[in-house]
Write a protein that holds these residues in place. Structure first.
Motif, short mmCIF file in Angstrom:
data_model
loop_
_atom_site.label_atom_id
_atom_site.label_comp_id
_atom_site.label_asym_id
_atom_site.label_seq_id
_atom_site.Cartn_x
_atom_site.Cartn_y
_atom_site.Cartn_z
N CYS A 182 -7.51 -0.23 -16.75
CA CYS A 182 -6.61 -0.98 -16.25
C CYS A 182 -5.13 -0.36 -16.63
N GLU A 213 -3.43 -0.17 -19.58
CA GLU A 213 -2.76 -0.91 -20.44
C GLU A 213 -2.67 -0.35 -21.68
N GLN A 245 8.83 4.46 -9.65
CA GLN A 245 9.00 3.48 -8.48
C GLN A 245 8.12 3.36 -7.28
N LYS A 246 7.30 2.40 -7.39
CA LYS A 246 6.18 2.51 -6.48
C LYS A 246 6.33 1.19 -5.56
N LEU A 270 8.13 -2.39 -4.99
CA LEU A 270 8.95 -3.02 -5.75
C LEU A 270 8.65 -2.82 -7.41
N ASN A 271 7.48 -2.04 -7.74
CA ASN A 271 7.29 -1.94 -9.12
C ASN A 271 7.90 -0.73 -9.54
N GLN A 272 8.39 -1.09 -10.97
CA GLN A 272 9.25 0.14 -11.59
C GLN A 272 8.65 0.10 -12.89
N GLU A 273 8.08 1.30 -13.60
CA GLU A 273 7.55 1.63 -14.80
C GLU A 273 7.70 3.05 -15.42
#
Length: 113
Positions: free
Chosen positions: A101, A103, A81-82, A84-87
């Motif tokens: 990038c 991806e 989690q960074k 608001l981003n979660q991945e």
């Protein structure tokens, strides 16, 4: 076949599975995408497919299809989690290169496909 879930990814997987009781576990693999060729796919496994390899870690089953297996064997999956981003974050010893990038990636095994 070895896929490992870091503690944060294991917790995230458990939450996904708890919200979908009909799921058998996680489905992890790759699909053609991006400029480097392959992108990771993480989803709920709703049924076992012919050729699946199934591993289990602390009660979480991980289903990997036969095509993805040589490209993801040995991968550690983490969850970050960074702001608001979660991945999910993948540490794949088979990745020979990644696109700028982030991806997609390529492996030496991908050259044979």
């Amino acid at each position: 076949m070895a896929i490992a879930l870091a503690p944060a990814a294991l917790e995230r997987a458990r939450r996904f599975l708890a919200s979908s009781p009909d799921a058998l576990g996680l489905r992890f693999g790759v699909a053609r995408t991006g400029c480097s060729g392959w992108g990771y796919v993480v989803d709920l496994a709703r049924e076992e497919q012919p050729g699946d390899t199934i591993t289990e870690q602390d009660g979480v089953r991980i289903y990997v299809d036969a095509t993805s297996r040589p490209m993801v064997d040995g991968t550690e999956i983490d969850f970050a989690q960074k702001g608001l981003n979660q991945e999910f974050v993948f540490r794949n010893p088979n990745a020979a290169a990644e696109c700028g990038c982030g991806e997609s990636f390529t492996t030496d095994a991908a050259k044979a496909l």
